[in-house]
Design a protein around this motif. Structure first.
Motif, PDB file in Angstrom:
ATOM      1  N   SER A 159       0.834  -1.203   0.000  1.00 41.63           N
ATOM      2  CA  SER A 159       0.000   0.000   0.000  1.00 41.63           C
ATOM      3  C   SER A 159       0.867   1.252   0.000  1.00 41.63           C
ATOM      4  N   SER A 160       1.942   1.245   0.808  1.00 45.41           N
ATOM      5  CA  SER A 160       2.854   2.387   0.861  1.00 45.41           C
ATOM      6  C   SER A 160       3.565   2.573  -0.467  1.00 45.41           C
ATOM      7  N   LEU A 161       3.932   1.461  -1.108  1.00 47.53           N
ATOM      8  CA  LEU A 161       4.621   1.536  -2.391  1.00 47.53           C
ATOM      9  C   LEU A 161       3.724   2.122  -3.470  1.00 47.53           C
ATOM     10  N   ILE A 162       2.478   1.677  -3.533  1.00 46.33           N
ATOM     11  CA  ILE A 162       1.545   2.168  -4.550  1.00 46.33           C
ATOM     12  C   ILE A 162       1.272   3.659  -4.358  1.00 46.33           C
ATOM     13  N   ASP A 163       1.178   4.088  -3.098  1.00 41.87           N
ATOM     14  CA  ASP A 163       0.992   5.526  -2.837  1.00 41.87           C
ATOM     15  C   ASP A 163       2.203   6.328  -3.318  1.00 41.87           C
ATOM     16  N   SER A 164       3.393   5.767  -3.144  1.00 37.87           N
ATOM     17  CA  SER A 164       4.606   6.469  -3.553  1.00 37.87           C
ATOM     18  C   SER A 164       4.704   6.616  -5.064  1.00 37.87           C
ATOM     19  N   LEU A 165       4.105   5.674  -5.793  1.00 33.63           N
ATOM     20  CA  LEU A 165       4.193   5.691  -7.252  1.00 33.63           C
ATOM     21  C   LEU A 165       3.388   6.822  -7.881  1.00 33.63           C
ATOM     22  N   LYS A 166       2.501   7.447  -7.102  1.00 32.51           N
ATOM     23  CA  LYS A 166       1.672   8.530  -7.647  1.00 32.51           C
ATOM     24  C   LYS A 166       2.511   9.756  -8.007  1.00 32.51           C
TER      25      LYS A 166
ATOM     26  N   LYS B  28      17.543   8.709 -10.319  1.00 35.70           N
ATOM     27  CA  LYS B  28      18.184   7.662  -9.522  1.00 35.70           C
ATOM     28  C   LYS B  28      17.666   7.687  -8.093  1.00 35.70           C
ATOM     29  N   ARG B  29      17.463   8.865  -7.540  1.00 33.92           N
ATOM     30  CA  ARG B  29      16.947   8.975  -6.175  1.00 33.92           C
ATOM     31  C   ARG B  29      15.581   8.316  -6.050  1.00 33.92           C
ATOM     32  N   SER B  30      14.730   8.538  -7.033  1.00 34.53           N
ATOM     33  CA  SER B  30      13.368   7.990  -7.005  1.00 34.53           C
ATOM     34  C   SER B  30      13.386   6.466  -7.128  1.00 34.53           C
ATOM     35  N   VAL B  31      14.232   5.944  -8.020  1.00 35.09           N
ATOM     36  CA  VAL B  31      14.339   4.493  -8.203  1.00 35.09           C
ATOM     37  C   VAL B  31      14.782   3.821  -6.907  1.00 35.09           C
ATOM     38  N   LEU B  32      15.804   4.396  -6.245  1.00 37.90           N
ATOM     39  CA  LEU B  32      16.301   3.814  -5.002  1.00 37.90           C
ATOM     40  C   LEU B  32      15.256   3.890  -3.898  1.00 37.90           C
ATOM     41  N   ARG B  33      14.550   5.013  -3.822  1.00 38.93           N
ATOM     42  CA  ARG B  33      13.535   5.194  -2.775  1.00 38.93           C
ATOM     43  C   ARG B  33      12.388   4.197  -2.942  1.00 38.93           C
ATOM     44  N   ILE B  34      11.935   4.002  -4.171  1.00 35.42           N
ATOM     45  CA  ILE B  34      10.817   3.089  -4.418  1.00 35.42           C
ATOM     46  C   ILE B  34      11.233   1.632  -4.228  1.00 35.42           C
ATOM     47  N   SER B  35      12.403   1.269  -4.755  1.00 33.91           N
ATOM     48  CA  SER B  35      12.833  -0.134  -4.696  1.00 33.91           C
ATOM     49  C   SER B  35      13.092  -0.605  -3.271  1.00 33.91           C
TER      50      SER B  35
ATOM     51  N   CYS C 240       7.057   0.239 -12.862  1.00 34.92           N
ATOM     52  CA  CYS C 240       6.129   0.934 -11.957  1.00 34.92           C
ATOM     53  C   CYS C 240       4.667   0.592 -12.284  1.00 34.92           C
ATOM     54  N   LYS C 241       4.362   0.493 -13.571  1.00 32.17           N
ATOM     55  CA  LYS C 241       2.994   0.172 -13.969  1.00 32.17           C
ATOM     56  C   LYS C 241       2.593  -1.236 -13.552  1.00 32.17           C
ATOM     57  N   GLU C 242       3.563  -2.140 -13.523  1.00 35.19           N
ATOM     58  CA  GLU C 242       3.273  -3.540 -13.186  1.00 35.19           C
ATOM     59  C   GLU C 242       3.075  -3.758 -11.691  1.00 35.19           C
ATOM     60  N   VAL C 243       3.575  -2.840 -10.861  1.00 31.26           N
ATOM     61  CA  VAL C 243       3.479  -3.014  -9.404  1.00 31.26           C
ATOM     62  C   VAL C 243       2.034  -3.172  -8.957  1.00 31.26           C
ATOM     63  N   HIS C 244       1.109  -2.475  -9.585  1.00 34.72           N
ATOM     64  CA  HIS C 244      -0.300  -2.531  -9.189  1.00 34.72           C
ATOM     65  C   HIS C 244      -0.863  -3.956  -9.292  1.00 34.72           C
ATOM     66  N   SER C 245      -0.299  -4.766 -10.172  1.00 34.57           N
ATOM     67  CA  SER C 245      -0.795  -6.142 -10.340  1.00 34.57           C
ATOM     68  C   SER C 245      -0.490  -7.020  -9.135  1.00 34.57           C
ATOM     69  N   LEU C 246       0.459  -6.605  -8.297  1.00 28.87           N
ATOM     70  CA  LEU C 246       0.838  -7.429  -7.153  1.00 28.87           C
ATOM     71  C   LEU C 246      -0.261  -7.552  -6.107  1.00 28.87           C
ATOM     72  N   VAL C 247      -1.254  -6.657  -6.161  1.00 29.56           N
ATOM     73  CA  VAL C 247      -2.361  -6.762  -5.197  1.00 29.56           C
ATOM     74  C   VAL C 247      -3.148  -8.044  -5.406  1.00 29.56           C
ATOM     75  N   ASP C 248      -3.024  -8.659  -6.581  1.00 22.84           N
ATOM     76  CA  ASP C 248      -3.741  -9.908  -6.881  1.00 22.84           C
ATOM     77  C   ASP C 248      -2.936 -11.141  -6.513  1.00 22.84           C
ATOM     78  N   LEU C 249      -1.755 -10.942  -5.964  1.00 26.55           N
ATOM     79  CA  LEU C 249      -0.922 -12.094  -5.608  1.00 26.55           C
ATOM     80  C   LEU C 249      -1.489 -12.797  -4.388  1.00 26.55           C
TER      81      LEU C 249
END
Length: 385
Positions: free
Chosen positions: A22-29, A35-42, A89-98
Motif C-alpha cells: 500500500s505504501s509503495l503504490i501511494d509512492s508511485l503517484k 536515480k533517487r526515485s528508483v532507489l527510494r521506491i525499490s 512501476c505500472k506492473e506493481v499494481h498487479s501485485l495486489v492480486d498475488l
C-alpha cells in the motif's frame, strides 16, 4: 514440523506485505525518472522470503545500470532506462492480486503424516543476476506435492565474471538458503540441490584446494554446508531458477505455475525423473585430493632446480657449511651495512642448514604423506609408510 508456527508467521507476513504494498503504490503517484526515485521506491518492498524476488530483481538490475551510467541523484534518466523504470512501476499494481497459500501442506493435520518430505533447491545464473529457489516436496498416500518455500536473487557484480563463476555464486546462494531452512525444517540428508552448470558441479564434487582462491573459497563453503553427492544436473529448460536469474513481469509472477510448484516432474517418483546425462566426470573428493597433491608434489619438488647440487661434494658437512653461507649472504642483503653479520658460523646456523636438506629429502620422497598429515587426512593406501 510446527504448522501452527507457520500459520502465525504467515498472518504477520501478510499484514506487513499489505502495509508495504500500500505504501509503495501511494509512492508511485508522484514517481520521477531519477536515480533517487528508483532507489527510494525499490527499498520500500520488504520481502525476506523472496515471494516476489523474480520481480524485484528487475528493479535491482535497472538500479545497477543507472549506477553504471553515472547519473546524478536528481538527473533525468535516459530514454531506455526511463522506459524500463516506467514499465516496472505500472506492473506493481498487479501485485495486489498475488495470493500465497498460508500452509505448505494440503491439510492442517499433525506433522506425523509428512514423514517423507524433501527440500529441493534449484540454482541458476545469467549475465545480469543469479539466485536460487527452494521447494518442499512431500508425499501423501501415493501422490507427491511440491510447494514454493523461498527464493533468493542477487545482481551480478559490476566486475565482469565468467558465466561458470556466476553459476558458482548461484550454488553458494543455494547452499546458504539450505542452511537457513535447516533452522525451520528438520533437514538431515533429505534434500536435493540442482544446477544446470556442469563446470560448477565438477568444482563442487572436486577437491577445493586444487582451484584458484575465488573458486576454492566458495567451494569450501558449499562443501561445508552441503553434501556434494546431493548435487545433481538439470537441463536449463527444466530449471525453474532460470526465472529467478532473469526476472519476470508481475503478470508472469501471478500465473507461472513452474515458479510456485517447480518442474512438473517433481510430482513423480524419482525413478521417473528426466534421465539427464552426467557431462562431468564422477570422481570422489579423495581421488581428486590425492591427484592434486601428486601434481603439486611433482611440480614443487621433482621439477624444481636445486640451488646446490650435492652430488658435486664428497662431504655432507661441506654441503651444510656452503648452505649456511648462502643463507647468511641472503639475510645480510636485507640488512644495512653496519648490521650485517661477519662473525664465524655458529652451531645454530649449521643445524638450520642441515634441517633444510633433511626437509628437502623428506619432501622429495614423502611429499604426498606430508601434505596429508598437514591437512589431518588419512594416508593413501599405497603410501610407502
Amino acid at each position: 514440523m510446527n504448522l501452527r508456527k507457520w500459520k502465525t508467521n504467515s498472518i504477520e507476513l501478510s499484514k506487513k506485505w499489505e502495509e508495504d504494498l500500500s505504501s509503495l503504490i501511494d509512492s508511485l503517484k508522484q514517481v520521477k525518472n531519477t536515480k533517487r526515485s528508483v532507489l527510494r521506491i525499490s527499498s520500500k518492498l520488504f520481502d525476506p522470503i523472496g515471494y516476489i524476488a523474480v520481480f524485484t530483481i528487475r528493479i535491482k538490475i535497472i538500479l545497477q545500470e543507472i549506477w553504471e551510467g553515472g547519473f546524478d541523484w536528481d538527473e533525468e534518466l535516459g530514454k531506455n532506462l526511463g522506459n524500463k523504470w516506467e514499465k516496472w512501476c505500472k506492473e506493481v499494481h498487479s501485485l495486489v492480486d498475488l495470493f500465497i497459500p498460508r500452509y505448505y501442506f494440503k491439510t492442517d493435520k499433525s506433522s506425523e503424516e509428512f514423514n517423507e518430505y524433501q527440500i529441493v533447491i534449484f540454482c541458476d545464473a545469467s549475465k545480469r543476476a543469479y539466485g536460487a529457489i527452494a521447494y518442499i516436496r512431500y508425499k501423501t498416500n501415493a501422490d507427491f506435492h511440491v510447494n514454493f518455500v523461498s527464493s533468493k536473487a542477487r545482481v551480478a557484480p559490476l566486475k565482469k565474471l565468467s558465466l561458470p563463476r556466476l553459476e558458482l555464486l548461484a550454488t553458494l546462494i543455494g547452499a546458504r538458503l539450505l542452511e537457513t531452512l535447516r533452522k525451520v525444517f528438520k533437514i538431515t540428508n533429505n534434500y536435493i540441490m540442482f544446477s544446470d552448470s556442469t563446470v560448477t558441479l565438477s568444482w563442487i564434487r572436486g577437491y577445493a584446494k586444487q582451484w584458484k582462491p575465488f573458486v576454492s573459497n566458495r567451494i569450501h563453503e558449499i562443501q561445508d554446508l552441503t553434501n556434494p553427492q546431493n548435487w545433481r544436473f538439470v537441463k536449463g529448460e527444466q530449471n525453474p531458477a532460470d526465472i529467478v536469474s532473469r526476472g519476470c513481469s508481475a503478470e508472469e509472477l501471478l500465473k507461472n505455475r513452474r515458479l510456485w510448484h517447480g518442474s512438473h516432474w517433481l510430482t513423480l517418483s524419482e525413478e521417473n525423473w528426466p534421465k539427464n546425462e552426467r557431462l562431468f566426470q564422477e570422481t570422489t573428493n579423495e581421488e581428486r585430493r590425492v591427484k592434486y597433491i601428486a601434481i603439486n608434489y611433482s611440480s614443487e619438488f621433482q621439477n624444481e632446480e636445486p640451488f646446490l647440487d650435492i652430488n658435486n661434494f664428497s662431504s655432507i658437512s661441506k654441503v651444510f657449511r656452503i648452505t649456511a653461507w648462502i643463507r647468511r649472504f641472503i639475510n645480510n642483503m636485507k640488512l644495512i651495512k653496519k648490521d650485517r653479520i661477519k662473525t664465524p658460523f655458529t652451531a645454530e646456523e649449521i643445524e638450520e642448514a642441515e634441517e633444510i636438506w633433511i626437509k628437502k629429502v623428506q619432501a622429495e620422497h614423502f611429499g604426498i604423506e606430508i601434505n596429508c598429515l598437514k591437512e589431518t587426512k588419512i594416508l593413501p593406501k599405497d603410501s610407502k609408510i
